[in-house]
Design an enzyme around this catalytic site. Structure first.
Site, mmCIF file in Angstrom:
data_model
loop_
_atom_site.group_PDB
_atom_site.id
_atom_site.type_symbol
_atom_site.label_atom_id
_atom_site.label_comp_id
_atom_site.label_asym_id
_atom_site.label_seq_id
_atom_site.Cartn_x
_atom_site.Cartn_y
_atom_site.Cartn_z
ATOM 1 N N ASP A 187 -3.821 -3.203 4.401
ATOM 2 C CA ASP A 187 -4.159 -4.632 4.403
ATOM 3 C C ASP A 187 -3.575 -5.370 5.622
ATOM 4 O OD1 ASP A 187 -5.378 -6.922 3.349
ATOM 5 O OD2 ASP A 187 -4.559 -6.624 1.342
ATOM 6 N N ASP A 242 -12.191 -11.281 1.550
ATOM 7 C CA ASP A 242 -12.337 -10.688 0.214
ATOM 8 C C ASP A 242 -13.590 -11.200 -0.485
ATOM 9 O OD1 ASP A 242 -9.929 -9.486 0.667
ATOM 10 O OD2 ASP A 242 -8.916 -10.360 -1.071
#
Ligand SMILES: *[C@@H]1O[C@H](CO)[C@@H](O)[C@H](O)[C@H]1NC(C)=O
Ligand SMILES: *[C@@H]1O[C@H](CO)[C@@H](O)[C@H](O)[C@H]1NC(C)=O
Ligand SMILES: *[C@@H]1O[C@H](CO)[C@@H](O)[C@H](O)[C@H]1NC(C)=O
Length: 431
Positions: A187, A242
């Site tokens: 991430d 996202d």
């Protein structure tokens, strides 16, 4: 290159010549040979045969010849995970038959680790939620014939403020490898403003140095246009922020991901984020569209619902073998939006070439009223004289044996019909 000795059949020689040709072309780009039945489209939004930005199998770990398939904990469980959930998920992938369809990665997302490293600077699994440790979990998952994925961050902390792997790449990769981890999602939170082109390669090198084959999934949110550089670093790269469980998010993401189609191919895929199918925020037709377009776009198929407790509709969608086969097709060319017309361009045709001269075609109605959508041959790159058989991948039947010049269907609001067009060889004479 291997030394050529002994007797070679013509087939071998042809294979060798083809190999040299492919490798030569591949070093610059992969350009699809245009089959006699197909041609570039007239005034396309996007030429479905354009793979010119793709660099062949660049990471060199041998993985991702087709997009990865599996499950990830985040979309449904977020931080509420533990080893029981992960084990039961592995069990459910087997018992439902999803594993057999290709869903083999069981990926733990954020929140698996303690909030600080141990005295030696090593990551430690959360002692309450993962008391048996990750090695134990990997052994369990492997015993089922599945693979285990884990999560870390190319920054000081993960998004949920667990320790990140920036400047700890070699320690953490070695630890993951020692546990038997098969997949790393990496991430982008708390990245200290260091550019991703600097933060992501060290983990690639650290993974490689472990000698263990580990799928490397970059989650850089598309900020620095990773399609332009990530092919040399990871097996997939997120192209967007996202996803969330809504029609608005899903359609927004699809359009962003589409832009990078010519960069994807075997070994490295654009990643528009994980599936929301089954999480309740979209209708059956919207989820079917979500799954159809993800498959067509050669996106990773990472299920994001609770597979221990799926409705029949959710299972029907994610277990559609014909749609999965489009995603996993050996040609590995990302399908894309080729035409948008009607009110605000909401009648959409998406298409992509498949192996054996077939085409995957989706007619997607993004309007709020039922409509007839028509794909004309010149918009999907078929010669005008070609006749095709049409297989409906949701009805599971051939609905036409010889469609010519165009194909139309009534498509419900927000629904997406998906087909495979196969040129009917007997009718066409190559000139
Ligand atoms: C490490 O990288 C080299 C060069 O790309 C590759 O040949 C090798 O297979 C990689 N090893 C692993 C374990 O991924
Ligand atoms: C989901 O994404 C859409 C599109 O980006 C956005 O408008 C919406 O606010 C998001 N919803 C949530 C709950 O974050
Ligand atoms: C299973 O899913 C249904 C919704 O489809 C939900 O109402 C129920 O609470 C879930 N059960 C468990 C044990 O999570």
């Amino acid at each position: 290159m291997a030394k050529i000795t002994g007797n070679f059949s013509m087939a071998c020689i042809h294979a060798a010549i083809l190999y040299v040709y492919v490798m030569t072309v591949a070093n610059a780009a992969r350009v699809m040979p245009v089959h006699p039945y197909m041609q570039a489209q007239e005034k396309p939004i996007s030429n479905i045969f354009d793979t010119s930005k793709y660099g062949i199998l660049q990471v060199g770990n041998g993985l991702a010849n087709t997009p990865q398939m599996g499950w990830n904990s985040w979309n449904y469980f977020a931080c509420d995970i533990n080893e029981k959930v992960i084990k039961e998920t592995a069990d459910a992938l087997i018992s439902t038959g999803l594993a057999k369809l290709g869903y083999i990665y069981v990926n733990i997302d954020d929140c698996w680790s303690e909030t600080s490293r141990d005295s030696e600077g090593q990551l430690i699994p959360d002692s309450k939620s993962f008391p048996s440790g990750i090695k134990d979990l990997a052994d369990y998952v492997h015993s089922k014939g599945l693979k285990l994925g884990i999560y870390s961050d190319a920054g000081a902390f993960t998004c949920q403020e667990r320790p990140g792997s920036l400047k700890h790449e070699y320690d953490d990769a070695a630890l993951f490898a020692s546990w038997g981890v098969d997949y790393l999602k990496y991430d982008n939170c708390f990245n200290l403003g260091i550019e991703p082109e600097k933060r992501y390669p060290p983990m690639r090198d650290a993974i490689n140095a472990t000698g263990r084959t580990i799928f490397y999934s970059l989650c850089e949110w598309g900020e620095n246009d990773p399609a332009l550089w990530a092919g040399k670093i990871g097996n997939s790269w997120r192209t967007t922020n996202d996803i969330n469980d809504s029609w608005a998010s899903m359609t927004e993401i699809v359009d962003i991901n589409d832009k990078w189609a010519p960069y994807a191919g075997p070994g490295g895929w654009n990643d528009p984020d994980m599936l929301e199918v089954g999480n309740g925020g979209m209708t059956y037709q919207e989820y079917r569209a979500h799954f159809s377009i993800w498959a067509l776009m050669k996106a990773p198929l990472l299920v994001g619902c609770d597979v221990r407790n799926m409705t029949a509709e959710t299972f029907e969608i994610i277990s559609n073998e014909e749609v999965i086969a489009v995603n996993q097709d050996a040609l590995g060319v990302q399908g894309r939006k080729v035409l948008a017309y009607g009110p605000e361009g909401c009648y959409q045709i998406w298409a992509g070439p498949l192996s054996r001269h077939r085409l995957a075609v989706a007619l997607w109605n993004r309007c709020s009223k039922i409509a007839t959508i028509t794909a004309k041959w010149d918009s999907i790159g078929l010669e005008s004289s070609i006749s095709v058989s049409v297989r409906d991948l949701w009805k599971h039947e051939f609905i036409s044996s010889n469609s010519m010049s165009s194909f139309s269907a009534r498509v419900d609001a927000h629904a997406c019909e998906m087909y495979i067009f196969t040129p009917t060889m007997a009718i066409h004479s190559v000139t």
